[in-house]
Design a protein around this motif. Sequence first.
Motif, short mmCIF file in Angstrom:
data_model
loop_
_atom_site.label_atom_id
_atom_site.label_comp_id
_atom_site.label_asym_id
_atom_site.label_seq_id
_atom_site.Cartn_x
_atom_site.Cartn_y
_atom_site.Cartn_z
N VAL A 386 -90.21 56.11 -24.02
CA VAL A 386 -91.47 56.76 -24.38
C VAL A 386 -91.34 58.27 -24.14
N GLY A 387 -91.73 59.04 -25.13
CA GLY A 387 -91.62 60.50 -25.04
C GLY A 387 -90.40 61.06 -25.74
N ASP A 388 -89.41 60.21 -26.05
CA ASP A 388 -88.23 60.69 -26.77
C ASP A 388 -88.58 60.97 -28.23
N VAL A 389 -87.86 61.88 -28.83
CA VAL A 389 -87.97 62.15 -30.26
C VAL A 389 -86.73 61.58 -30.94
N VAL A 390 -86.92 60.65 -31.86
CA VAL A 390 -85.79 60.04 -32.56
C VAL A 390 -85.70 60.66 -33.95
N THR A 391 -84.48 60.99 -34.33
CA THR A 391 -84.21 61.55 -35.66
C THR A 391 -83.31 60.58 -36.40
N ILE A 392 -83.77 60.15 -37.56
CA ILE A 392 -83.05 59.16 -38.37
C ILE A 392 -82.63 59.82 -39.67
N ARG A 393 -81.36 59.71 -40.02
CA ARG A 393 -80.85 60.30 -41.25
C ARG A 393 -80.14 59.23 -42.06
N SER A 394 -80.25 59.32 -43.37
CA SER A 394 -79.67 58.29 -44.23
C SER A 394 -79.10 58.90 -45.49
N ILE A 395 -78.19 58.16 -46.10
CA ILE A 395 -77.56 58.57 -47.35
C ILE A 395 -77.06 57.31 -48.06
N VAL A 396 -77.17 57.27 -49.37
CA VAL A 396 -76.66 56.13 -50.13
C VAL A 396 -75.14 56.20 -50.13
N SER A 397 -74.51 55.19 -49.55
CA SER A 397 -73.06 55.22 -49.39
C SER A 397 -72.31 54.64 -50.59
N ARG A 398 -72.95 53.71 -51.32
CA ARG A 398 -72.30 53.15 -52.50
C ARG A 398 -73.35 52.45 -53.36
N THR A 399 -73.18 52.50 -54.68
CA THR A 399 -74.12 51.87 -55.59
C THR A 399 -73.41 50.85 -56.46
N TYR A 400 -74.20 49.88 -56.92
CA TYR A 400 -73.74 48.88 -57.88
C TYR A 400 -74.72 48.91 -59.05
N SER A 401 -74.77 47.89 -59.85
CA SER A 401 -75.60 47.95 -61.05
C SER A 401 -77.08 48.09 -60.72
N SER A 402 -77.59 47.25 -59.83
CA SER A 402 -79.01 47.32 -59.49
C SER A 402 -79.24 47.28 -57.99
N SER A 403 -78.20 47.43 -57.21
CA SER A 403 -78.34 47.44 -55.75
C SER A 403 -77.52 48.59 -55.18
N MET A 404 -77.84 48.93 -53.97
CA MET A 404 -77.14 50.05 -53.32
C MET A 404 -77.02 49.79 -51.83
N GLU A 405 -75.97 50.34 -51.23
CA GLU A 405 -75.78 50.29 -49.79
C GLU A 405 -76.17 51.64 -49.22
N VAL A 406 -77.03 51.63 -48.19
CA VAL A 406 -77.52 52.86 -47.58
C VAL A 406 -77.06 52.91 -46.13
N TYR A 407 -76.41 54.01 -45.76
CA TYR A 407 -75.99 54.21 -44.37
C TYR A 407 -77.07 54.99 -43.63
N VAL A 408 -77.47 54.48 -42.46
CA VAL A 408 -78.53 55.10 -41.66
C VAL A 408 -78.01 55.30 -40.24
N SER A 409 -78.22 56.49 -39.69
CA SER A 409 -77.85 56.77 -38.30
C SER A 409 -79.06 57.31 -37.56
N MET A 410 -79.06 57.13 -36.24
CA MET A 410 -80.21 57.53 -35.43
C MET A 410 -79.73 58.17 -34.14
N GLU A 411 -80.40 59.24 -33.74
CA GLU A 411 -80.14 59.87 -32.46
C GLU A 411 -81.46 60.17 -31.76
N ALA A 412 -81.44 60.19 -30.45
CA ALA A 412 -82.65 60.39 -29.65
C ALA A 412 -82.50 61.65 -28.82
N GLU A 413 -83.60 62.39 -28.71
CA GLU A 413 -83.61 63.63 -27.94
C GLU A 413 -84.66 63.55 -26.84
N ASN A 414 -84.23 63.82 -25.62
CA ASN A 414 -85.15 63.91 -24.49
C ASN A 414 -85.64 65.36 -24.39
N LEU A 415 -86.92 65.56 -24.68
CA LEU A 415 -87.44 66.92 -24.73
C LEU A 415 -87.52 67.57 -23.35
#
Length: 496
Positions: A386-415
């Motif tokens: 509680v009180g931490d700030v979490v930052t989540i970043r994502s990017i589409v890592s690979r696509t197919y005809s109608s689906s895609m794989e998305v890579y997501v990473s998260m880091e937490a900062e103690n203010l």
Amino acid sequence: MQPFIKAFDLIRNLWLRVILFIAAPVFPYLLPDPYTQAGNVRDESKPAHESRVTMTEIIAPHHCNVRGLCRAGSIMAWVDIAAGIAAKRHATLPSVTRSIDDVAFLHPVKNGDILTIQASVNKSWRTSMEVGVKVEAQTPLTGERFFVAHAYLTFVALSPRPQPKTYLGLKWVEHRPTQVPALCPHSDMEKKRYDMAEQRRQSRFKETNKKQPQQLQSIRDLMREWSQGLREHAHQNTAAIKSHPALHAAAAATTATAAEGEEQPRDKHEDESISSSTGEKSSETLKGDEDEQLSVHHVTTSNKRKRYSMDPIMQLPFTETSMETTFAEVVELVMPQHANTLNITFGGIIIQWLEQCALASAHRLTRGYLLTASIDSLSFITPTHVGDVVTIRSIVSRTYSSSMEVYVSMEAENLQTGETNFTNDAFFTVVAIDKDHIPVRIPRTIPQTEAEMTLFEGGANRRAKRLTQKVELINLVNSASSQGLAAPYISIPMSP
């Protein structure tokens, strides 16, 4: 003055470590245990059925997307709660989510459906437990009942001692793993789950050894540079100013055409320059990709239905784009309602935030409606409080005809301390559909940097693993169904 402060901190930390080392065997006995203080006696072993939990949830509009289909993050939040209750019932100790195995969603859940979540501890070790969760749904209007997903979560039991008030107590008591009772299976099904849990645990150890935290560090560094403005990327161009008669009444007469939604046509040369910058080799590799067909496509329709949507609204004016255009970022502040009694963030809440960011990236590539089809296994490396700030970043890592794989990473900062830690990352598989649940074709993403290429090339192996696990899950469900142990038999088309 600064050298004296550093020397003082060093001496204090060394003194603290010596005290903790000496007091380690004695300290737990000096603090009260709420469970034993209430007159209870801790058991050395417990039967499996005592941990069983059944939750029933009705899908409401705020759980769903604009098409009325329940978001995977909402389901996983309930799965995490049910599994946490089962773990705490067995351990009679505060327990936190350590990891979640791969989860595949075999059927979408709609607004108004009734969700049934069953969880129980499959096996316990010294301080950890594996909890199996089964998710089924029922449509009230038709009475149809169907299987949705199956998940395995690992929980770790922590110290039940009250929250310490002193600096020394905080350093000692916080997040200290505690031994849990052994699990005693009785029925044949419980014994089977018990044996399979050990096999899955060994597989997790092997995967953990293969997965190095620094393996995808380059792509995380690249996304952090985009986030902090240290490096420009394609999505940072300034948005056009578009007037509206409700906000600009004086200019309503002259801007009526613009207010109706006219947009400038996309420059075709812009897309051609994107594709040509990656070279012929990347294009040939991407053209060989096949679609990852999900169970969401298995909807009872006529044989005249087309494989891909022909809705012109869903069509984009380009067929490929650079990977960096899909970058998205979400920032959340951990509040008390997001955390358990130890002020540690619920794993289900984190998955909700991860999915939110993944869908933001996916929306850069399609005008269709999005569904999360699967979530790869993820481990919570560092807890957030509680009180931490979490930052989540994502990017589409690979696509197919109608689906895609998305890579997501998260880091937490103690203010308070300024410390920033990498907490976890995950891969989401997202499917694009139209209003009739027909798959929508999506553009290809083109990697342009070495970090993006590394992420892209690993997608083929990850996809093959997902499809293999999905086949195993379907066979398992159908096998149990034939014995009357699960939801009705399901048959889901798989991509070749």
